[in-house]
Scaffold this active site. Structure first.
Site, PDB file in Angstrom:
ATOM      1  N   GLU A  53      46.896-117.674 -23.727  1.00  0.00           N
ATOM      2  CA  GLU A  53      46.715-118.269 -25.050  1.00  0.00           C
ATOM      3  C   GLU A  53      47.478-119.584 -25.171  1.00  0.00           C
ATOM      4  OE1 GLU A  53      47.121-113.720 -25.765  1.00  0.00           O
ATOM      5  OE2 GLU A  53      47.695-115.215 -24.250  1.00  0.00           O
ATOM      6  N   CYS A  76      50.349-111.060 -27.437  1.00  0.00           N
ATOM      7  CA  CYS A  76      51.667-110.448 -27.579  1.00  0.00           C
ATOM      8  C   CYS A  76      52.327-110.908 -28.872  1.00  0.00           C
ATOM      9  CB  CYS A  76      52.546-110.780 -26.374  1.00  0.00           C
ATOM     10  SG  CYS A  76      52.952-112.537 -26.218  1.00  0.00           S
ATOM     11  N   ALA A 163      38.363 -97.539  15.139  1.00  0.00           N
ATOM     12  CA  ALA A 163      38.774 -98.011  16.468  1.00  0.00           C
ATOM     13  C   ALA A 163      38.206 -97.071  17.520  1.00  0.00           C
ATOM     14  CB  ALA A 163      40.300 -98.064  16.576  1.00  0.00           C
ATOM     15  N   SER A 169      40.272-102.207  18.087  1.00  0.00           N
ATOM     16  CA  SER A 169      39.627-102.346  16.784  1.00  0.00           C
ATOM     17  C   SER A 169      39.249-103.788  16.453  1.00  0.00           C
ATOM     18  CB  SER A 169      40.556-101.815  15.687  1.00  0.00           C
ATOM     19  OG  SER A 169      41.765-102.563  15.639  1.00  0.00           O
ATOM     20  N   TRP A 171      36.998-107.005  17.206  1.00  0.00           N
ATOM     21  CA  TRP A 171      36.857-106.874  15.743  1.00  0.00           C
ATOM     22  C   TRP A 171      35.637-106.020  15.463  1.00  0.00           C
ATOM     23  CZ3 TRP A 171      40.714-108.536  12.790  1.00  0.00           C
ATOM     24  CH2 TRP A 171      41.536-109.538  13.255  1.00  0.00           C
ATOM     25  N   ARG A 185      42.978-109.402  -0.501  1.00  0.00           N
ATOM     26  CA  ARG A 185      44.435-109.582  -0.484  1.00  0.00           C
ATOM     27  C   ARG A 185      44.881-110.518  -1.608  1.00  0.00           C
ATOM     28  NH1 ARG A 185      45.646-110.454   6.017  1.00  0.00           N
ATOM     29  NH2 ARG A 185      45.164-108.304   6.667  1.00  0.00           N
ATOM     30  N   THR A 197      49.611 -98.861  12.111  1.00  0.00           N
ATOM     31  CA  THR A 197      48.854-100.114  12.078  1.00  0.00           C
ATOM     32  C   THR A 197      49.699-101.263  12.604  1.00  0.00           C
ATOM     33  OG1 THR A 197      47.468 -99.387  10.225  1.00  0.00           O
ATOM     34  CG2 THR A 197      47.717-101.756  10.534  1.00  0.00           C
ATOM     35  N   GLU A 296      45.509-101.051   3.438  1.00  0.00           N
ATOM     36  CA  GLU A 296      44.650-101.499   4.537  1.00  0.00           C
ATOM     37  C   GLU A 296      44.671-100.565   5.742  1.00  0.00           C
ATOM     38  OE1 GLU A 296      44.289-105.450   5.696  1.00  0.00           O
ATOM     39  OE2 GLU A 296      44.692-106.315   3.735  1.00  0.00           O
ATOM     40  N   GLY A 298      46.499 -97.234   8.285  1.00  0.00           N
ATOM     41  CA  GLY A 298      45.286 -96.769   8.957  1.00  0.00           C
ATOM     42  C   GLY A 298      44.845 -95.404   8.443  1.00  0.00           C
TER      43      GLY A 298
END
Length: 366
Positions: A53, A76, A163, A169, A171, A185, A197, A296, A298
């Protein structure tokens, strides 16, 4: 343009702040002059201030007098590090305020509306409330339940493998999906992985989109046995990007000291019945103001979140490949003996990304 169109514009502005406004919500605001022209736009700035605002009123200037403000969350009405937004609107002479959602913060929760109405401003609430609640699901969940919203990201083959049996893994998914993952992210406050991971992939867990993000998301590693090596990228860059290791008490100071010296923050949390508790980790993050967590991997993290019913959303990337039953599954055992007890999700989005498919789900209540 209609009220709904202006509110959708405000929601789009609010989304720009996702991942960078915590512990504050991501809010958008559009100001119309008395003649109906848009004269100000704003969204919550990195770190949560200035508020949307304030930004929109600053751009509108004197043209806001007699006009309408469209705000995605109740303004607020309390003093923090900045003055109340209600006071700013009253001083600007806004005649009408249209709000999507009431603020669940007990310091506000309707008091902002009352303050505006007492000053003679017309207030209308509830326009696109469901959309606004979805946008700020993390902020709302943290206030109501003391937990952040969790998005579990999975990148798998068609048969649900992350994997090969040899743990290869890179890609599984294509470059377009990896860019979309970086976008995820950017829209979350923190990124959570397990120590496995880190050992297998040595990720840096940063957003590498062009332009980056104003505030790098803290990286959190669930590591009950303190397996993360000192040479890991997360440790080497801990002074550049906040890095936390969640573990159980009892490790020797000789094991903890090198991590602390590298800039890693240690979160010692009491273990749950099955080891390090995801609920405990998320509660600790919420206490720090984190509202949105991207998990993310594993397979152990995925299983823990699903077992404890803590995954609110799924972002599932499917690559057009098949690895087979000897590959590593997206989730370890939950375990389940009855199909009726399996976690249930509903599909909310589905799109093709390069050669892959991204499907997004939300957890069904009950």
């Amino acid at each position: 343009m209609s009220d709904e169109a202006h509110m959708r514009a405000a929601l789009s502005l609010a989304a720009r702040g996702l991942g960078n406004t915590w512990p504050n919500p991501a809010v958008g605001c559009v100001i119309l002059a008395a003649d109906g022209q848009v004269v100000g736009r704003g969204w919550t700035q990195p770190g949560g201030r200035p508020h949307a605002e304030t930004e929109a009123l600053k751009r509108a200037g004197a043209a806001a007098r007699g006009g309408t403000a469209y705000v995605t969350l109740e303004p607020c009405c309390h003093w923090g590090r900045t003055p109340p937004c209600t006071d700013a609107m009253i001083a600007a002479g806004v005649a009408r305020v249209v709000v999507a959602l009431r603020d669940p913060d007990p310091r506000v929760d309707g008091a902002g509306f009352s303050r505006l109405r007492a000053a003679g401003i017309t207030v209308e609430e509830g326009l696109l409330a469901e959309d606004a609640a979805s946008l700020n699901a993390g902020f709302i969940k943290r206030l109501r339940y003391g937990l952040p919203m969790v998005t579990l990201k999975l990148a798998t083959t068609l048969d649900g493998r992350i994997a090969t049996a040899s743990k290869e893994s890179r890609w599984i998914t294509g470059p377009e999906s990896r860019r979309a993952s970086h976008g995820l992210r950017a829209r979350h406050d923190a990124i959570l992985v397990g120590s496995g991971t880190v050992l297998d992939d040595d990720p840096d867990l940063t957003c590498r989109l062009p332009g980056g993000v104003p505030i790098p998301a803290p990286r959190v590693v669930a590591d009950a046995r303190l397996r993360m090596p000192l040479g890991a990228k997360l440790v080497r860059t801990a002074r550049e990007v906040p890095t936390l290791v969640a573990t159980i008490p009892g490790h020797s100071e000789s094991a903890l000291a090198p991590l602390r010296e590298a800039g890693v923050e240690i979160l010692e949390l009491p273990p749950g019945p099955q080891g390090l508790s995801m609920h405990g980790i998320l509660t600790a993050l919420a206490t720090r103001g984190i509202t949105r967590v991207l998990a993310e991997g594993g397979s152990g993290i995925a299983a823990s979140l699903l077992r404890e019913e803590l995954a609110d959303r799924l972002a599932w990337f499917h690559a057009p490949r098949v690895i087979g039953g000897d590959g590593i599954p997206a989730s370890y055992e939950l375990p389940l003996l009855e199909l009726a007890r399996a976690p249930k999700f509903r599909r909310v989005a589905h799109r093709t990304i390069g050669a892959d498919v991204l499907t997004e789900f939300e957890r069904e209540a009950g």
